[in-house]
Enzyme design. Structure first.
Site, short mmCIF file in Angstrom:
data_model
loop_
_atom_site.label_atom_id
_atom_site.label_comp_id
_atom_site.label_asym_id
_atom_site.label_seq_id
_atom_site.Cartn_x
_atom_site.Cartn_y
_atom_site.Cartn_z
N GLU A 32 -19.45 -76.84 46.31
CA GLU A 32 -20.82 -77.32 46.20
C GLU A 32 -21.73 -76.11 46.44
OE1 GLU A 32 -21.95 -80.44 48.91
OE2 GLU A 32 -23.98 -80.49 48.07
N ARG A 257 -7.03 -77.98 56.34
CA ARG A 257 -8.01 -76.91 56.34
C ARG A 257 -7.54 -75.70 57.13
NH1 ARG A 257 -13.83 -77.52 55.58
NH2 ARG A 257 -13.98 -79.37 54.35
N LYS A 267 -20.21 -74.86 56.54
CA LYS A 267 -21.41 -74.27 55.95
C LYS A 267 -22.65 -74.67 56.73
CE LYS A 267 -20.12 -75.46 51.77
NZ LYS A 267 -20.05 -75.75 50.34
P1 ATP Z 1 -17.74 -76.95 54.50
O1 ATP Z 1 -17.26 -78.13 55.28
O2 ATP Z 1 -17.42 -75.63 55.11
O3 ATP Z 1 -19.16 -77.09 54.11
P2 ATP Z 1 -16.90 -78.03 52.07
O4 ATP Z 1 -15.57 -78.66 51.99
O5 ATP Z 1 -18.07 -78.92 52.17
O6 ATP Z 1 -16.88 -76.94 53.19
P3 ATP Z 1 -17.08 -77.27 49.33
O7 ATP Z 1 -18.04 -76.35 48.68
O8 ATP Z 1 -17.18 -78.71 49.02
O9 ATP Z 1 -17.18 -77.05 50.87
O10 ATP Z 1 -15.60 -76.75 49.14
C1 ATP Z 1 -15.00 -76.32 47.96
C2 ATP Z 1 -13.52 -76.44 48.13
O11 ATP Z 1 -13.05 -75.63 49.19
C3 ATP Z 1 -13.14 -77.87 48.44
O12 ATP Z 1 -12.03 -78.23 47.66
C4 ATP Z 1 -12.80 -77.82 49.90
O13 ATP Z 1 -11.88 -78.81 50.24
C5 ATP Z 1 -12.26 -76.40 50.08
N1 ATP Z 1 -12.44 -75.94 51.46
C6 ATP Z 1 -13.59 -75.90 52.16
N2 ATP Z 1 -13.38 -75.47 53.42
C7 ATP Z 1 -12.05 -75.24 53.53
C8 ATP Z 1 -11.19 -74.79 54.60
N3 ATP Z 1 -11.68 -74.48 55.82
N4 ATP Z 1 -9.88 -74.68 54.35
C9 ATP Z 1 -9.39 -74.96 53.13
N5 ATP Z 1 -10.13 -75.38 52.09
C10 ATP Z 1 -11.44 -75.53 52.27
MG MG Z 2 -18.88 -80.16 50.57
MG MG Z 3 -18.66 -80.08 54.21
#
Ligand code: ATP
Ligand code: MG
Ligand code: MG
Length: 549
Positions: A32, A257, A267
């Site tokens: 995102e 994760r 984020k």
């Molecule tokens: P955050 O919680 O840090 O905001 P997010 O999951 O909301 O992360 P996205 O931009 O939606 O962030 O993530 C893009 C991809 O990266 C998704 O498939 C997500 O599952 C993966 N991802 C995000 N954080 C991690 C992590 N700590 N370990 C492994 N994969 C991750």
């Molecule tokens: Mg997200």
């Molecule tokens: Mg998130």
């Protein structure tokens, strides 16, 4: 060779190809665009791109931009840059917002099938009606609207007739389902917000849980890899694909994760550190973002090797930051030239060395990689050493300089401390030493031994430099422990700045050049603050490690 540990996602792919369930592998990395990528994302990138590559498959970079209020093109651009820098190329670049028309049509299809309805309950009421893990939910009083009424209201939602929050579109599934995600989840909401891609075309936006399976199906994704918190969403994911009558059926697979000790990763928290001024932007070298790590001096190879060494499992894992440091040391060991730099200078005058004389000494560029050759470094009557390499009243087992003691200057001669010069406040400001010409490095001198070897920089040709040394940004173990209070654990000493000197040949260094400073560790030339007149070195990692793989 980069590590290829076994993982269960690869095993599923192999099985699906062997059984004929799939004839190719198509994955996507779906960030995102609401922040910069961090090291956790690198794990997802490496899984998606890395696995597809192994099977000659394809990977899309897809921006999951269905929540316009938080998204921005700045983030789109940084994400593209970071994925490329990590060493991956996408086959297609897509935006989820490109599919808004199709998503709208699929929502209309659900309404026509009696599987979606417009609800007037407020967000709070919807939450209340949803029930709990132990109690079933209650039907909304609007649940039994006719198909015609729902079609008309949904069209009017789209036309902008209602305010934000006034109505939503919900899937009609089962308010008593043991899986709360199936209790009539919201699939469209009203948001009068300009979108970075579609402008003001839309004032209703699909919810992530509805949009994501459609995006995957539209793109022909075979294996939709996501983090473990989406496990409970899988039944709804499959429901959407089936009931929206998508031709292609992707498979969602969840993994744990990756988190790191002594930092935060989400984020939302990283954004807070940036916006409240705890760090100098998303690319601050203390941040676990890809751009911060790049600025600190981590290499793409070190990040890939690190991530590949972490297990792919169903559990979230917090990995020791030292493991990451281990991989960057390994990567730079044979690549980074050695040099000497003085972080906290103390002037030394060598009284028996001829005034005005400069000699050029030979120094290996990398003893572990002799092919890198030899550099010339000047030596003269005046040099700088580290303040911490001198003590007026040393404890036992201090083998560096103190009055009357002799040490080896790396690549040069033995010197002996004869006299201390102090200022009016009693601070030591200069040492007066003598050298022994017979002890020249490389001469084969064996007459006597000294216990300490210290580094130095010749004073009249030394180049001033700024050194930035880092400690962990967050002082407690991992992010899980401190939801909401992590700002209380920000380390006040996470950045220390020193002004010292480097060898004259360092004048030529360019942003991102990496060096091993003798005894101090690996450093990167800072790409942001280095100017023609000012060299700035970021310490990537010190030399010492207690970490064992
Ligand atoms: P955050 O919680 O840090 O905001 P997010 O999951 O909301 O992360 P996205 O931009 O939606 O962030 O993530 C893009 C991809 O990266 C998704 O498939 C997500 O599952 C993966 N991802 C995000 N954080 C991690 C992590 N700590 N370990 C492994 N994969 C991750
Ligand atoms: Mg997200
Ligand atoms: Mg998130």
């Amino acid at each position: 060779m980069e590590n290829q540990n076994s993982n269960f996602i690869r095993d599923i792919m192999i099985k699906d190809l062997e059984s004929g369930k799939r004839d190719t592998i198509v994955t996507r990395f779906p960030p995102e665009p609401n922040g910069y990528l961090h090291i956790g994302h690198a794990k997802s990138i490496i899984l998606n791109f890395g696995l597809a590559d192994e099977f000659n498959g394809k990977t899309n970079l897809r921006f999951d931009d269905t929540n316009p209020a938080k998204e921005d093109v700045e983030f789109v651009n940084s994400i593209k840059e970071d994925v490329k820098w990590l060493g991956f190329e996408w086959d297609n670049l897509f935006f989820a917002s490109d599919y808004f028309d199709e998503m709208y049509n699929r929502a209309v299809l659900l309404i026509k099938k009696g599987l979606a309805y417009v609800d007037d309950l407020s967000a709070d009421e919807i939450r209340e009606y949803r029930g709990t893990l132990t109690e079933p939910g209650k039907n909304s009083p609007y649940r039994d609207r006719t198909i015609e009424e729902n079609l008309e209201l949904f069209e009017r939602m789209r036309a902008g007739e209602f305010a934000d929050g006034e109505k939503v579109l919900r899937a009609k599934i089962d308010m008593a389902s043991p899986n709360i995600n199936l209790r009539d989840p919201v699939i469209y909401r009203i948001a009068h917000v300009t979108h970075h891609n579609t402008g003001d075309k839309w004032c209703i936006y699909p919810m992530y849980a509805f949009a994501h399976p459609l995006e995957d199906a539209i793109e022909g994704i075979t294996h939709s890899i996501c983090t473990i918190e989406f496990e409970d969403q899988r039944p709804f994911y499959n429901w959407v694909v089936e009931q929206c009558e998508m031709k292609h059926q992707p498979q969602q697979i969840e993994f744990g994760r990756l988190n790191l000790t002594n930092t935060v990763m989400s984020k939302r928290k990283l954004k807070q550190l940036v916006e409240e001024g705890y760090v100098d932007g998303w690319d601050d070298p203390r941040m676990p973002t890809i751009s911060g790590m790049r600025r600190r001096g981590f290499t793409p190879e070190s990040i890939r090797n690190f991530v590949r060494e972490t297990a792919v499992s169903k559990n979230n894992a917090t990995v020791d930051f030292e493991m990451l440091e281990h991989f960057v040391r390994e990567d730079l060991k044979l690549k980074a030239p050695r040099t000497m730099g003085i972080i906290n200078p103390l002037k030394v005058v060598i009284t028996n060395y001829p005034e005005g004389q400069i000699e050029l000494l030979d120094a290996e560029i990398n003893p572990e990689n002799p092919e890198m050759g030899v550099r010339k470094i000047p030596f003269s009557r005046e040099i700088y050493i580290e303040q911490e390499d001198f003590m007026e009243n040393p404890p036992k087992k201090y083998f560096r300089l103190f009055p009357g003691n002799e040490v080896r200057l790396k690549h040069a001669y033995f010197i002996k401390c004869e006299e201390i010069v102090k200022d009016a406040n009693g601070n030591v400001v200069e040492l007066r030493c003598t050298y022994d010409p017979q002890t020249k490095s490389g001469s084969g001198f064996t007459g006597r031994k000294v216990k300490g070897t210290i580094h130095w920089v010749e004073a009249t040709h030394a180049v001033p430099a700024e050194f930035r040394l880092y400690e962990p940004l967050i002082l407690n173990e991992s992010e899980e422990d401190d939801e909401g209070t992590f700002l209380d654990h920000v380390n006040p000493n996470s950045l220390q700045i020193f002004h010292g000197y480097v060898e004259p040949n360092m004048k030529e260094s360019r942003p991102h050049d990496k060096f091993q400073f003798f005894r101090h560790g690996y450093f990167n030339v800072d790409p942001k603050d280095t100017t023609v007149d000012k060299l700035v070195f970021n310490r990537i990692v010190s030399l010492k490690s207690s970490f064992k793989l």
